[in-house]
Write a protein that holds these residues in place. Structure first.
Motif, PDB file in Angstrom:
ATOM      1  N   ARG A 129       0.390  -1.181  -0.082  1.00 23.45           N
ATOM      2  CA  ARG A 129       0.069   0.011   0.644  1.00 23.45           C
ATOM      3  C   ARG A 129       0.732   1.450   0.090  1.00 23.45           C
ATOM      4  O   ARG A 129       0.609   2.504  -0.652  1.00 23.45           O
ATOM      5  N   ARG A 132       3.001   1.803  -2.872  1.00 22.40           N
ATOM      6  CA  ARG A 132       1.733   2.726  -4.299  1.00 22.40           C
ATOM      7  C   ARG A 132       1.614   3.841  -3.897  1.00 22.40           C
ATOM      8  O   ARG A 132       1.261   4.452  -5.002  1.00 22.40           O
ATOM      9  N   ARG A 133       1.179   3.953  -2.500  1.00 23.62           N
ATOM     10  CA  ARG A 133       0.639   5.292  -2.158  1.00 23.62           C
ATOM     11  C   ARG A 133       1.966   6.410  -2.181  1.00 23.62           C
ATOM     12  O   ARG A 133       1.652   7.704  -2.824  1.00 23.62           O
ATOM     13  N   ARG A 134       2.872   5.904  -2.096  1.00 24.30           N
ATOM     14  CA  ARG A 134       4.298   7.096  -2.285  1.00 24.30           C
ATOM     15  C   ARG A 134       4.517   7.446  -3.380  1.00 24.30           C
ATOM     16  O   ARG A 134       5.359   7.836  -4.218  1.00 24.30           O
ATOM     17  N   GLU A 384      -5.378   1.458  -7.449  1.00 23.41           N
ATOM     18  CA  GLU A 384      -4.839   0.522  -7.313  1.00 23.41           C
ATOM     19  C   GLU A 384      -5.273  -1.053  -7.447  1.00 23.41           C
ATOM     20  O   GLU A 384      -5.578  -1.019  -5.518  1.00 23.41           O
ATOM     21  N   ASP A 396      -7.544  -0.061  -3.498  1.00 26.42           N
ATOM     22  CA  ASP A 396      -6.894   0.945  -3.016  1.00 26.42           C
ATOM     23  C   ASP A 396      -7.020   2.474  -4.017  1.00 26.42           C
ATOM     24  O   ASP A 396      -6.193   2.046  -4.497  1.00 26.42           O
ATOM     25  N   VAL A 398      -6.158   6.188  -4.784  1.00 19.98           N
ATOM     26  CA  VAL A 398      -4.953   7.013  -3.832  1.00 19.98           C
ATOM     27  C   VAL A 398      -5.800   8.806  -5.056  1.00 19.98           C
ATOM     28  O   VAL A 398      -5.638   8.474  -6.152  1.00 19.98           O
ATOM     29  N   TYR A 400      -4.525  12.119  -6.356  1.00 19.39           N
ATOM     30  CA  TYR A 400      -3.221  12.914  -6.940  1.00 19.39           C
ATOM     31  C   TYR A 400      -4.002  14.230  -6.824  1.00 19.39           C
ATOM     32  O   TYR A 400      -5.047  14.832  -7.931  1.00 19.39           O
ATOM     33  N   PRO A 405       0.884  12.397  -5.286  1.00 17.50           N
ATOM     34  CA  PRO A 405      -0.181  11.947  -4.568  1.00 17.50           C
ATOM     35  C   PRO A 405      -0.103  12.784  -3.583  1.00 17.50           C
ATOM     36  O   PRO A 405       0.418  12.824  -3.014  1.00 17.50           O
ATOM     37  N   THR A 407      -1.199  10.832   0.099  1.00 16.57           N
ATOM     38  CA  THR A 407      -0.184   9.271   0.508  1.00 16.57           C
ATOM     39  C   THR A 407      -1.292   8.590   1.412  1.00 16.57           C
ATOM     40  O   THR A 407      -1.498   7.532   1.057  1.00 16.57           O
ATOM     41  N   TYR A 408      -1.346   9.848   1.525  1.00 17.30           N
ATOM     42  CA  TYR A 408      -1.818   9.703   3.770  1.00 17.30           C
ATOM     43  C   TYR A 408      -3.667   9.566   3.671  1.00 17.30           C
ATOM     44  O   TYR A 408      -4.577   9.788   4.257  1.00 17.30           O
ATOM     45  N   ASN A 410      -6.134   8.272   2.854  1.00 13.31           N
ATOM     46  CA  ASN A 410      -6.774   6.411   3.526  1.00 13.31           C
ATOM     47  C   ASN A 410      -6.698   6.560   5.120  1.00 13.31           C
ATOM     48  O   ASN A 410      -7.692   5.567   5.723  1.00 13.31           O
TER      49      ASN A 410
END
Lengths: 812, 123
Positions: A129, A132-134, A384, A396, A398, A400, A405, A407-408, A410
């Motif tokens: 996670r 991908r989120r980074r 994702e 998931d 995200v 952008y 992104p 990132t956090y 969520n």
């Protein structure tokens, strides 16, 4: 009755086969199905390689080759690839790399792609996670888009990938690398995107770090004055890579434009302290005036998380236009650190902060629109799909933004929940970035070297250089944001475009040094320049000690040869200990010590500040210093003492305060009624240290035993990992910590008659734990020995007694 | 004893042929064939198949292990909680032995059930 007997035995045999076919959960891991794994026809026994080395067939057909390629393996299992065309050589490199390191390539690409859960199940889900989120896959896609703009570069990359796939295609399950069998999955085809993922994985390791959030919270909590007092950015004792000789006089920049800081609404957030990863590296080059032979020399020891299979793979590529030896990274064509008949180059991490956080001003409560300069923009969703072994695929999404992104987004309680991640690695690189190292392989002069590295994007590196013509040089190269003062040190306000990076430092302004008077160039992850450099830059962890030590060693160096260079690489002297210990001893109140304590003080007084493996004093100092530090900065930790809530001052500043401000209020411990000074802290820490060793008598031992170094298998499999007892310390040139250290020690002498090199890394050329070449260099590395690297111009020059196998790759 | 040896040899032989390209449990099929055609008793079938399977798996592994100087066997032993090199070899052999043994017993009992007459004739 007879039928019953038959069915009972049938049930027994089926039950037994069934039992051997299921993978057994063992804690969080799954053991492989025993039948698959133990059967000698296709299980792990097939990976038990002959002690003499892996079987290398004499002749192999390789689709796509333009001509014949000859591969000669020497007795270290280093392939020397002789080809008519560079494209053929890289195709062969892909084929050979896959042959020895396929599983490592797969795992590394998976890590950056956020696809570990497919193999490891839910326990890798959070890692996936986060990767991908980074935006690591996002970065890889952008990198590939950039590379595609260079058809010539893509042709070479594709040849490499096809070489990898040619190896994968002929693999039978019985010949899969051991880890595929152990973890129960199959290799899949390689692709240029996976190469990009390998690059992003390196970027994440080397330039993904920052501490913007902690710095922001600390500034808000302590106020500007105290913040500046505790966290000055420039250590005047440091030796920067490039000093000010007036070369920046004509660069006009107004650094004082203050970017708007973002003020968080909540007061502070306790942050779980991540173990600081002390990555570092050394490189240097010395001019012929300082060497015995009169030829320039170049050295490198990049410090990384040590692993098995090894990070590096040695390789020699010889074509009509390129004759280059060095170490490569699995999945990337070409050589990353190497030398040819004309030049040599070496890298260390520049360490500049190239990752910032921008607080987003949302327009709507669903957080789908945001504002920059009063204008509204919609977010875009990146969806994702994380496949998880044995579970349903996780979706998931995200957000952008133009910054990057969120990132956090969520995690409702995360302090960075509304911040976007701006990272240089996300940007599309120059089309020729992929070829930077291929151009270096072919470089002949200083100009070639500068031209090659100009294509380089990230992670920014200090490229040291030496040539047979007598040049030595160093360049801090990479895309570095042109920052205003303190821009990116704290969280930035994302609602104003004025807070964006004002482009990047132009190439001609990047810190660089060519053949200086001092006859050497060097870097050790320290500050690139003194504060007079017209661009602001910051870092989470510039080194403060190795650079000073290296400078001292090189300044006094005379008539150097490979042995004296090796002694520098293996230097266990800690400049930090040399700075701190005399001050600590001076502050120590010896009246409060018992007889044993006084005895230890005598021993410490005679310590030479060297973290030798055999030293029994080094552990005493280590615990004492760390305790002093922890007792002083109790204010920065939460009440449990385990979680960090504020930024910890740098060690050099701490030592400076011990020396110059022993009554600083921060020496006072918050948990005690009386008011402590540095002297009280140092004495209390000494008593703590004594108690530490009294309650743990087994720890009262030599440094090598006290701080064992672990070279871990990449899947953390203990049975495939190695422990070694060695000297060194993160503040010494031989920068060994528990899990990190010199991942490749190399010394190159450029002349006078020919190029000579020696090198060693803690592992072996094979990635197979069933091979004797898996860790055959490790003991030599631990003992500080090197191997002479064979660098023949033509195949016939390879000494017959060091030849292991000869393979001919032919076009299909 | 002679029959037992023959059951063992057949298990070994067919198992060897099947091992190339067939799944690992083909050793049990090899045992079943040996048990069907040659075994005359429960004991003969099981122990014959057991010996054949054991030998097959052991020899295959042992040749690899010798060439490898026991390096991988030691590492796998450590992976499985500190089993020795010989322990890993023994475990491998035992797995093959049980496959052959259970397979041969099933083959033999199958024949006893399906065509006891042919078995009696063979006796």
């Amino acid at each position: 009755m007879r039928g019953l007997f038959f069915f009972v035995s049938l049930a027994a045999v089926s039950g037994y086969i069934g039992l051997l076919s299921i993978s057994i959960p063992l804690g969080q891991q799954h053991l492989p199905a025993l039948g698959d794994f133990f059967n000698p026809f296709s299980g792990f026994w097939q990976n038990a390689e002959p002690a003499t080395g892996p079987p290398i067939p004499r002749e192999v057909k390789l689709t796509g080759l333009r001509g014949k390629v000859e591969v000669v393996y020497d007795d270290m299992l280093v392939p020397h690839i002789f080809a008519e065309h560079l494209e053929d050589a890289l195709r062969a490199q892909g084929y050979i790399t896959a042959q020895h390191r396929l599983w490592q390539m797969d795992l590394t690409a998976r890590r950056a792609a956020g696809r570990l859960s497919e193999v490891f199940g839910t326990r890798a889900l959070e890692l996936d996670r986060l990767a991908r989120r980074r935006g690591l896959p996002f970065a890889a896609e952008n990198a590939l888009r950039g590379w595609r703009r260079s058809p010539e570069g893509m042709r070479l990359l594709e040849a490499y990938c096809e070489g990898v796939n040619a190896w994968i295609k002929q693999l039978k399950p019985a010949n899969y690398p051991l880890e595929f069998k152990l973890l129960g999955y199959k290799p899949e085809p390689w692709s240029p995107l996976k190469t990009a993922l390998i690059v992003e994985n390196m970027a994440e390791t080397l330039c993904g770090g920052e501490n913007d959030l902690l710095a922001t919270v600390t500034l808000e909590t302590l106020g500007r004055k105290t913040f500046d007092h505790l966290y000055p950015e420039w250590n005047s004792r440091q030796k920067p890579i490039v000093s000010d000789t007036g070369q920046w006089r004509n660069i006009q920049r107004d650094l004082n434009h203050q970017p708007a800081l973002s003020h968080s609404s909540s007061s502070f957030f306790p942050i779980v302290e991540k173990e600081p990863i002390l990555l570092g590296s050394n490189n240097w080059a010395v001019a012929g005036t300082k060497t015995q032979s009169g030829a320039p020399m170049l050295c490198n020891d990049p410090h990384l998380t040590l692993s098995l299979p090894s990070i590096w793979f040695q390789l020699h590529i010889c074509t009509p236009e390129v004759n280059c030896y060095g170490v490569s990274l699995q999945g990337i064509p070409g050589i990353i650190i190497g030398f040819n008949e004309h030049i040599a180059w070496a890298v260390t991490n520049a360490g500049h902060d190239v990752a910032d956080w921008y607080r987003i001003r949302w327009v709507d409560s669903a957080r789908t629109r945001y504002q920059i300069d009063e204008k509204e923009f919609p977010i875009t969703w990146r969806v994702e799909r994380i496949a998880v072994r044995g579970q349903e695929t996780i979706i998931d999404s995200v957000r952008y933004t133009r910054w990057g992104p969120v990132t956090y987004d969520n995690q409702p309680d995360h302090p960075l929940r509304d911040c976007a991640f701006r990272w240089v690695t996300h940007d599309e690189p120059s089309p020729n970035e992929m070829r930077t190292f291929l151009f270096l392989c072919a470089a002949k002069t200083y100009e070639d070297y500068r031209k090659a590295i100009a294509y380089y994007h990230a992670p920014a590196q200090n490229f040291a250089f030496a040539s047979r013509q007598g040049d030595i040089a160093i360049t801090v190269q990479g895309k570095l944001p042109a920052r205003n003062r303190e821009q990116g040190r704290f969280i930035l306000e994302g609602s104003s475009s004025a807070n964006a990076w004002a482009g990047f430092i132009p190439d001609e302004h990047l810190p660089a040094l060519r053949s200086p008077q001092q006859a050497f160039v060097f870097s050790a992850n320290q500050h690139s320049t003194p504060p007079s450099y017209p661009y602001y830059y910051t870092s989470r962890d510039f080194d403060d000690y190795r650079g000073r030590r290296l400078y001292d060693r090189l300044r006094t160096l005379q008539r150097a040869n490979a042995d004296s260079m090796a002694r520098i690489q293996l230097d266990n002297f800690s400049q930090r200990a040399a700075d701190a210990l005399p001050i600590m001893l001076r502050l120590l109140d010896q009246h409060r010590l018992d007889a044993q304590g006084k005895q230890w003080v005598t021993e410490l007084k005679h310590w030479d500040y060297r973290y030798e493996s055999a030293s029994t004093i080094a552990p005493l100092y280590e615990v004492w210093f760390d305790t002093c530090y922890a007792l002083t900065w109790d204010e920065m930790m939460d009440s449990s003492g385990q979680k960090q809530r504020l930024l910890l001052p740098e060690r050099w500043r701490f030592i400076e305060l011990l020396e110059k401000a022993p009554t600083d209020p921060f020496f006072d411990r918050i948990s005690t009624p009386q008011r402590e000074t540095a002297s009280d802290i140092v004495t209390e820490a000494f008593l703590c240290m004594q108690r530490f060793f009294k309650t743990r008598p087994s720890q009262r031992t030599n440094w090598g035993k006290f701080r064992p170094v672990i070279i871990r298998h990449l899947a953390q499999i203990e049975a495939f990992s190695r422990h070694v007892e060695v000297g060194g310390h993160s503040t010494a040139l031989n920068a060994l910590s528990r899990t990190h250290g010199p991942s490749w020690r190399v010394i190159v002498e450029l002349g006078p008659d020919q190029v000579r090199a020696r090198g060693v890394y803690p592992g072996g050329q094979s990635g197979n734990p069933g091979s004797h070449f898996y860790d055959n260099f490790l003991d030599a590395w631990a003992q500080g020995h090197y191997y002479d690297l064979l660098f023949p111009k033509v195949l016939e020059d390879l000494p017959a007694n060091r030849l292991f196998a000869h393979q001919i790759l032919l076009p299909q | 004893m002679k029959n037992l040896t023959i059951v063992g040899l057949i298990t070994f032989g067919i198992g060897l042929l099947a091992a190339v390209g067939m799944p690992w449990w083909s050793t049990a099929v090899a045992g079943a064939l040996a048990g069907w055609f040659r075994a005359k008793s429960n004991n003969q079938s099981f122990w014959g198949g057991f010996a054949g399977g054991l030998l097959l798996w052991f020899l295959f592994a042992f040749v690899r292990d010798l060439e490898n100087d026991g390096l991988l066997a030691q590492r796998i032993g450590a992976l499985f909680g500190g089993v020795s090199r010989w322990g890993i070899l023994g475990l491998t052999a035992l797995m093959g032995g049980l496959l052959g043994g259970f397979g041969a017993l099933t083959g033999y009992r199958g024949r006893v059930w399906v065509s006891p007459e042919s078995l009696a004739k063979a006796r």
